[in-house]
Scaffold this motif. Structure first.
Motif, PDB file in Angstrom:
ATOM      1  N   ARG A 152       0.870  -1.183   0.000  1.00  0.00           N
ATOM      2  CA  ARG A 152       0.000   0.000   0.000  1.00  0.00           C
ATOM      3  C   ARG A 152       0.897   1.220   0.000  1.00  0.00           C
ATOM      4  N   LEU A 153       0.589   2.142  -0.858  1.00  0.00           N
ATOM      5  CA  LEU A 153       1.346   3.366  -0.958  1.00  0.00           C
ATOM      6  C   LEU A 153       1.142   4.191   0.310  1.00  0.00           C
ATOM      7  N   GLY A 206       9.198   5.950  -6.550  1.00  0.00           N
ATOM      8  CA  GLY A 206      10.512   5.304  -6.482  1.00  0.00           C
ATOM      9  C   GLY A 206      10.716   4.564  -5.169  1.00  0.00           C
ATOM     10  N   ASP A 207      10.329   5.195  -4.061  1.00  0.00           N
ATOM     11  CA  ASP A 207      10.453   4.558  -2.751  1.00  0.00           C
ATOM     12  C   ASP A 207       9.538   3.337  -2.647  1.00  0.00           C
ATOM     13  N   ALA A 208       8.348   3.454  -3.218  1.00  0.00           N
ATOM     14  CA  ALA A 208       7.403   2.331  -3.184  1.00  0.00           C
ATOM     15  C   ALA A 208       7.944   1.154  -4.000  1.00  0.00           C
TER      16      ALA A 208
END
Length: 65
Positions: free
Chosen positions: A5-6, A13-15
């Motif tokens: 889940r975002l 990018g981090d996700a």
């Protein structure tokens, strides 16, 4: 199954980095590589036997020290 889940204010990018870590930790990449090509049952057994022999050899070396 990997679910992601975002988070709030999380960049794509981090996700993606987090997703890659989750996939790696779940062993999905390793499983995909293993299933990429058909492997005969005799080859599977041979690989398993060789791995067991290697483990036993290492155990003997450690116990002998």
């Amino acid at each position: 199954m990997v679910k992601l889940r975002l988070r709030e204010n999380e960049s794509i990018g981090d996700a993606v980095k987090r997703f890659r870590k989750l996939v790696e930790h779940a062993g999905i990449k390793k499983e995909m590589r293993r299933r990429e090509y058909y492997e005969k049952p005799s080859e599977t057994a041979r690989r398993s036997r060789r791995r067991a022999e290697r483990r036993a050899r290492i155990q003997r070396m450690v116990a002998g020290s």
